[in-house]
Write a protein that holds these residues in place. Structure first.
Motif, mmCIF file in Angstrom:
data_model
loop_
_atom_site.group_PDB
_atom_site.id
_atom_site.type_symbol
_atom_site.label_atom_id
_atom_site.label_comp_id
_atom_site.label_asym_id
_atom_site.label_seq_id
_atom_site.Cartn_x
_atom_site.Cartn_y
_atom_site.Cartn_z
ATOM 1 N N MET A 12 1.002 -1.123 -0.105
ATOM 2 C CA MET A 12 0.022 0.009 0.131
ATOM 3 C C MET A 12 0.762 1.217 -0.064
ATOM 4 O O MET A 12 1.683 1.368 0.792
ATOM 5 N N ALA A 13 0.500 2.065 -0.878
ATOM 6 C CA ALA A 13 1.479 3.375 -1.015
ATOM 7 C C ALA A 13 1.180 4.191 0.340
ATOM 8 O O ALA A 13 0.189 4.034 0.914
ATOM 9 N N HIS A 14 2.071 5.112 0.399
ATOM 10 C CA HIS A 14 2.024 6.033 1.620
ATOM 11 C C HIS A 14 0.898 6.874 1.710
ATOM 12 O O HIS A 14 0.389 7.399 2.698
ATOM 13 N N ILE A 15 0.232 7.130 0.535
ATOM 14 C CA ILE A 15 -1.018 7.915 0.400
ATOM 15 C C ILE A 15 -1.921 7.100 -0.314
ATOM 16 O O ILE A 15 -1.699 6.189 -1.127
ATOM 17 N N ASP A 16 -3.345 7.453 0.055
ATOM 18 C CA ASP A 16 -4.360 6.828 -0.692
ATOM 19 C C ASP A 16 -4.476 7.352 -2.180
ATOM 20 O O ASP A 16 -4.829 8.735 -2.453
ATOM 21 N N LEU A 17 -4.130 6.541 -3.176
ATOM 22 C CA LEU A 17 -4.192 7.030 -4.531
ATOM 23 C C LEU A 17 -5.614 6.872 -5.090
ATOM 24 O O LEU A 17 -5.691 7.272 -6.246
ATOM 25 N N GLY A 18 -6.486 6.308 -4.311
ATOM 26 C CA GLY A 18 -7.764 6.254 -4.745
ATOM 27 C C GLY A 18 -8.159 5.286 -5.990
ATOM 28 O O GLY A 18 -8.754 5.386 -6.872
ATOM 29 N N LEU A 19 -7.096 4.162 -6.016
ATOM 30 C CA LEU A 19 -7.400 3.406 -7.081
ATOM 31 C C LEU A 19 -6.831 2.020 -6.711
ATOM 32 O O LEU A 19 -6.239 1.955 -5.808
ATOM 33 N N ASP A 20 -6.864 0.813 -7.431
ATOM 34 C CA ASP A 20 -6.432 -0.435 -7.065
ATOM 35 C C ASP A 20 -4.951 -0.387 -7.391
ATOM 36 O O ASP A 20 -4.477 -0.338 -8.876
ATOM 37 N N GLU A 21 -4.050 -0.431 -6.614
ATOM 38 C CA GLU A 21 -2.648 -0.518 -6.545
ATOM 39 C C GLU A 21 -2.108 -1.711 -7.437
ATOM 40 O O GLU A 21 -0.952 -1.397 -7.904
#
Length: 181
Positions: free
Chosen positions: A1-10
């Motif tokens: 999980m990225a450090h910020i919420d990218l609002g998408l399926d990583e």
């Protein structure tokens, strides 16, 4: 999980691809820079050689996503394929590339440490192997840009693709269409 919420399926958009979707207004100039440096026609450095410089610097920076992706992009475009890319990443001085490319890779490695590590001696060594002013310029710019791209990807804690063959699939797309196609 990225450090910020990218609002998408990583898992669907790993590495820099998720970051590009998160901020399309910054993605456009970043992709344009990658296109100019790595894919656009060049009078003397092949796209594979330029991708190799990006892969080498990304490896020195320990940026797994960028190193693996640009290694695949270079391998797709170089006659020696992935074995050659691995040789360069391990030790450019003994890799089966031209003396000029070895000298340019030494410059790229110096840039990765600090721009001030690029000495007149390194530049003269590249010139003595036939490197042009443009090739030296572009090597420094590719190395500097990939220090930025690497820190962008790793600084936001992006994910690797679940399927490592994704790099090879993307390599075929990059070879055919570039970074803005």
């Amino acid at each position: 999980m990225a450090h910020i919420d990218l609002g998408l399926d990583e898992t669907q958009y790993p590495g820099i691809t998720g970051l590009m979707r998160f901020r399309p207004e910054t993605a456009a100039p970043l992709n344009a820079l990658a296109e100019a440096l790595l894919h656009a026609p060049h009078p003397s450095l092949t796209a594979g050689e330029r991708e190799l410089i990006a892969a080498y610097v990304s490896g020195l920076n320990e940026c797994t996503f960028c190193c693996e992706s640009h290694s695949a992009f270079a391998a797709e475009q170089l006659d020696g394929g992935m074995p050659l890319v691995r040789q360069v990443r391990q030790d450019p001085a003994t890799a089966e590339v031209s003396a000029k490319l070895q000298a340019l890779l030494h410059i790229a490695g110096a840039v990765q440490k600090t721009g001030r590590a690029v000495t007149p001696k390194l530049v003269e060594a590249a010139r003595s192997e036939g490197a042009t002013e443009l090739e030296i310029h572009d090597t420094v710019l590719i190395a500097a840009a990939f220090c930025m791209y690497n820190r962008y990807v790793d600084g936001l804690g992006t994910q690797l693709p679940e399927d490592p063959t994704a790099f090879e699939q993307r390599a075929r797309q990059i070879k055919a269409n570039g970074y803005v196609g």
